[in-house]
Design a protein around this motif. Structure first.
Motif, short mmCIF file in Angstrom:
data_model
loop_
_atom_site.label_atom_id
_atom_site.label_comp_id
_atom_site.label_asym_id
_atom_site.label_seq_id
_atom_site.Cartn_x
_atom_site.Cartn_y
_atom_site.Cartn_z
N GLU A 30 0.77 -1.12 -0.11
CA GLU A 30 -0.02 0.06 0.04
C GLU A 30 0.83 1.30 -0.13
O GLU A 30 1.87 1.25 1.01
N THR A 31 0.71 2.19 -0.94
CA THR A 31 1.54 3.21 -1.17
C THR A 31 0.98 4.52 -0.88
O THR A 31 1.50 5.57 -0.43
N GLY A 32 -0.58 4.54 -0.44
CA GLY A 32 -1.39 5.58 0.01
C GLY A 32 -1.33 6.15 1.30
O GLY A 32 -2.00 6.94 1.67
N LEU A 33 -0.26 5.56 2.41
CA LEU A 33 -0.50 5.82 3.75
C LEU A 33 0.64 6.61 4.13
O LEU A 33 0.80 7.13 5.19
N GLY A 34 1.62 6.69 3.23
CA GLY A 34 2.70 7.49 3.65
C GLY A 34 2.78 8.83 2.83
O GLY A 34 2.02 9.22 2.08
N GLY A 35 4.12 9.63 3.25
CA GLY A 35 4.10 10.96 2.62
C GLY A 35 4.60 10.60 1.22
O GLY A 35 4.89 9.52 0.68
N VAL A 36 4.76 11.77 0.65
CA VAL A 36 5.55 11.61 -0.74
C VAL A 36 6.90 11.46 -0.71
O VAL A 36 7.69 12.17 0.31
N VAL A 37 7.47 10.80 -1.51
CA VAL A 37 9.01 10.47 -1.45
C VAL A 37 9.65 11.65 -2.16
O VAL A 37 9.07 12.23 -3.19
#
Length: 181
Positions: free
Chosen positions: A132-139
């Motif tokens: 899941e990529t939608g739980l963290g900040g923008v890289v």
């Protein structure tokens, strides 16, 4: 039936997906996308291998999942682990120049690959694992953002077509779309 299992790193998503696959039948095809590039990745792959039933078929494919699955014969269920690594494998093939100049072309190419994969899996028993990529900040790096954006698109594309979607948090699966597992 297509099932998508998502979650964070070390959330238990792979183990949960394996449990679903075991209930689907005796003949399971495990499609591994991981590349044993360093010692830690080799250890991770070994843990996954040791946990799986020895009777399962194995295809190690980091690029062309639909081709590998098509060539794999008959099976009761196909477990792909995982789409995040598959996406990362493709990002890592890009040159720095291609990453700098990308205007959505790579994301579109991965969307096409994902469509082909979903076409192959349609009307079959398939379990796909992803991060899941939608739980963290923008890289902060361009490569990281390209990966994050592309995987987010792939995940949404698969979730839309999936009959079931599961989110695994701390080893606990939560159904977020569809019927019983």
């Amino acid at each position: 039936m297509i099932r998508l299992v998502t979650g964070g790193v070390r959330s238990g998503k792979s183990q949960f997906a394996e449990e679903i696959a075991q209930r689907a039948g005796e003949k399971v095809l495990y499609v591994a996308t991981g590349v044993p590039g360093d010692e830690k990745m080799q250890e991770r792959i070994a843990r996954h291998r040791d946990r799986r039933p020895k009777s399962w078929g194995l295809v190690e494919e980091e690029w062309d999942l639909e081709v590998a699955i098509t060539r794999s014969g008959e099976w009761d269920a196909c477990l792909i682990d995982d789409l995040g690594v598959w996406t990362a494998n493709h990002v890592m093939r890009l040159s720095e120049e291609a990453i700098q100049e990308d205007q959505g072309g790579f994301e579109a190419q991965m969307a096409e690959k994902t469509d082909r994969l979903l076409d192959v899996l349609q009307d079959r028993e398939a379990i796909l694992v992803t991060a899941e990529t939608g739980l963290g900040g923008v890289v902060m790096s361009r490569m990281g953002r390209l990966f994050q954006d592309t995987l987010g698109t792939v995940n949404q594309q698969v979730a839309k077509k999936a009959d079931e979607v599961w989110l695994v948090v701390c080893g606990i699966p939560y159904r977020i779309k569809g019927g019983d597992a």
